[in-house]
Design an enzyme around this catalytic site. Structure first.
Site, PDB file in Angstrom:
ATOM      1  N   ASP A   1       0.873  -1.161   0.000  1.00  0.00           N
ATOM      2  CA  ASP A   1       0.000   0.000   0.000  1.00  0.00           C
ATOM      3  C   ASP A   1       0.920   1.223   0.000  1.00  0.00           C
ATOM      4  O   ASP A   1       2.113   1.116   0.299  1.00  0.00           O
ATOM      5  CB  ASP A   1      -0.886  -0.027   1.242  1.00  0.00           C
ATOM      6  CG  ASP A   1      -1.754   1.212   1.366  1.00  0.00           C
ATOM      7  OD1 ASP A   1      -2.275   1.676   0.336  1.00  0.00           O
ATOM      8  OD2 ASP A   1      -1.878   1.717   2.497  1.00  0.00           O
TER       9      ASP A   1
ATOM     10  N   ASP B   1      -0.148   5.014   1.077  1.00  0.00           N
ATOM     11  CA  ASP B   1      -0.373   5.963   2.163  1.00  0.00           C
ATOM     12  C   ASP B   1      -0.222   5.276   3.525  1.00  0.00           C
ATOM     13  O   ASP B   1      -0.805   4.208   3.775  1.00  0.00           O
ATOM     14  CB  ASP B   1      -1.769   6.576   2.065  1.00  0.00           C
ATOM     15  CG  ASP B   1      -1.918   7.442   0.813  1.00  0.00           C
ATOM     16  OD1 ASP B   1      -1.029   7.366  -0.060  1.00  0.00           O
ATOM     17  OD2 ASP B   1      -2.905   8.184   0.713  1.00  0.00           O
TER      18      ASP B   1
END
Length: 472
Positions: A259, A261
């Site tokens: 991922d 963020d």
């Protein structure tokens, strides 16, 4: 004169006139038995002369198969080595039944103030917790279902008593935990061995191998990872425990998916964009609830994007100077590339920044969302273009990339922090929750709550020395 010489020679002493046949026997001192019952040396020598000493038995070379009940040891020679077969090839006709527990001490977040740090480890600087539960988060939104009793108190932290590292007592406590769980019928006694992956004197990362594993009919590996005893052990000793089967595929990943963020970077990009137009509070509140799994990601994402209407479309270029990559992220990607591992970033954020970050770090694949913009004003319209990269889309992309690279899913690792990462983490052979939200911590196969993403390499069994070689 001649007769006088003969007479003088005849007077010389001669050995032939002695009583004994040996000059030494004649002149040696006789030592009778001592009053304390000990014999003298002469008596011992005379007695042994009449004893027939049998020949020593033939020497049998060691065949490499010691007794399993009492393995031989080499001691009192400067060496200390147990001749056992704990980690050897299993007996023909059987398979290995071992688990690996990678135990990582949380040096950056001790439970209480610690003053006895080892000489080679400086006290960590205060770091704000990334797992702070939002003020508006509750276990349920139905008043009648609120808990009637307060939660049980946390166990007493033990790391400040026995050392701010993984002490021998910490390992002993873990093995006691495992031995308390039912094992398969007929299995042998629990055996274990460990490797310190960093400092042998005061290790903060230890790889512990143990066998046999708990009986899967009673407790599967998935359930063991969520077991209350394991969770309590982690809190007592301030550690993360990553449990994996001891297979060759564990040590050789083929694809690692991230991922973006709060994983590869420290910020949430949509919150940064919202801050530029003064709606950060509204957007951040929705983001927190979505990441905790309280809101559907797709619908909440559209709501947040609507608040960005009118923002300059070049905002992402300006944000490049604001983005902070997570500590160890750049070095981790470099090490993975040297190992021949493919990497991907699957973000629920925005493709301009995701593509830029992937190019900057050297990541092979990058997927994220696209925002519609007005060609005349060069501002966002508040609409999303194409499919939203939500939890289902992330999982599908992981499977698609793995198939394209010919990677077995057992050799795929997914790293994330939010609820929208759980599906891709579940599809991967190993899903790692990185400083994740509480719901993700409990559902993931592994959890890391550290300072540096380089800790991921230790989960593969690499030592600090090997990590240093890969990151040069």
């Amino acid at each position: 004169m001649a007769d006088t010489a003969k007479t003088s020679r005849a007077g010389r002493p001669s050995l032939g006139g002695m009583r004994a046949s040996s000059y030494l026997q004649e002149h040696q001192q006789y030592r009778p038995p001592q009053p304390d019952g000990h014999e003298g040396i002469d008596s011992i020598v005379e007695r042994t002369q009449s004893i027939n000493i049998a020949a020593s038995p033939p020497f049998k070379p060691y065949n490499g198969v010691p007794s399993s009940s009492s393995p031989p040891k080499i001691v009192d020679s400067g060496l200390n080595h147990t001749l056992s077969h704990t980690n050897c090839q299993p007996v023909p006709g059987t398979t290995s039944d071992r688990l690996i527990a990678t135990i990582i001490y949380k040096t950056q977040s001790p439970r209480i103030a610690i003053t006895d740090y080892p000489a080679d480890r400086a006290p960590p600087s205060p770091v704000p917790s990334k797992r702070t539960i939002p003020s508006d988060l509750a276990p349920t939104r139905t008043h009648s279902q609120f808990p009637l009793e307060p939660p049980p108190p946390d166990p007493e932290p033990l790391d400040h008593l026995y050392g701010s590292y993984i002490s021998p007592l910490c390992l002993t406590s873990f093995l006691h935990l495992i031995s308390s769980l039912p094992s398969k019928s007929g299995s042998q006694t629990l055996t274990s061995s460990h490797r310190c992956l960093d400092n042998p004197a005061h290790p903060s990362i230890v790889e512990l191998t143990f066998s046999p594993t708990p009986d899967p009919t009673y407790l599967t590996l998935s359930d063991l990872r969520k077991h209350e005893l394991l969770y309590r052990f982690e809190r007592e000793w301030n550690v993360d425990v990553i449990l994996q089967p001891d297979t060759v595929l564990r040590r050789y990943p083929r694809l690692v998916v991230f991922d973006m963020d709060s994983t590869l970077i420290e910020q949430e990009v949509i919150d940064l964009v919202a801050a530029s137009i003064g709606v950060e509070a509204e957007v951040s509140s929705i983001t927190a609830r979505a990441m905790n799994g309280e809101l559907d990601f797709s619908s909440s994402f559209r709501e947040r994007v609507k608040l960005l209407k009118g923002v300059d479309a070049h905002i992402f270029t300006h944000l490049r100077n604001v983005i902070t990559t997570t500590k160890g992220a750049r070095e981790l990607i470099r090490a993975l590339k040297r190992m021949g591992v493919k990497t991907a970033v699957l973000s629920g954020g925005f493709i301009p920044l995701t593509s830029w970050l992937a190019s900057d770090l050297g990541i092979d694949y990058a997927y994220a969302n696209s925002l519609a913009s007005d060609a005349d004003t060069h501002t966002f319209t508040g609409e999303v273009v194409g499919d939203i990269v939500n939890a289902e889309r992330k999982r599908d992309l992981l499977l698609e990339i793995a198939a394209k690279e010919g990677a077995n899913l057992e050799q795929v690792v997914a790293v994330g922090d939010g609820a929208n990462d759980l599906l891709m983490m579940g599809a991967a052979g190993l899903g790692v929750a990185w400083n994740a939200k509480p719901v993700v911590q409990m559902e993931a196969k592994a959890r890391l709550n550290g300072e540096s993403l380089l800790d991921l390499l230790h989960v593969f069994g690499l030592t600090a020395e090997e990590v240093e070689v890969l990151t040069r």
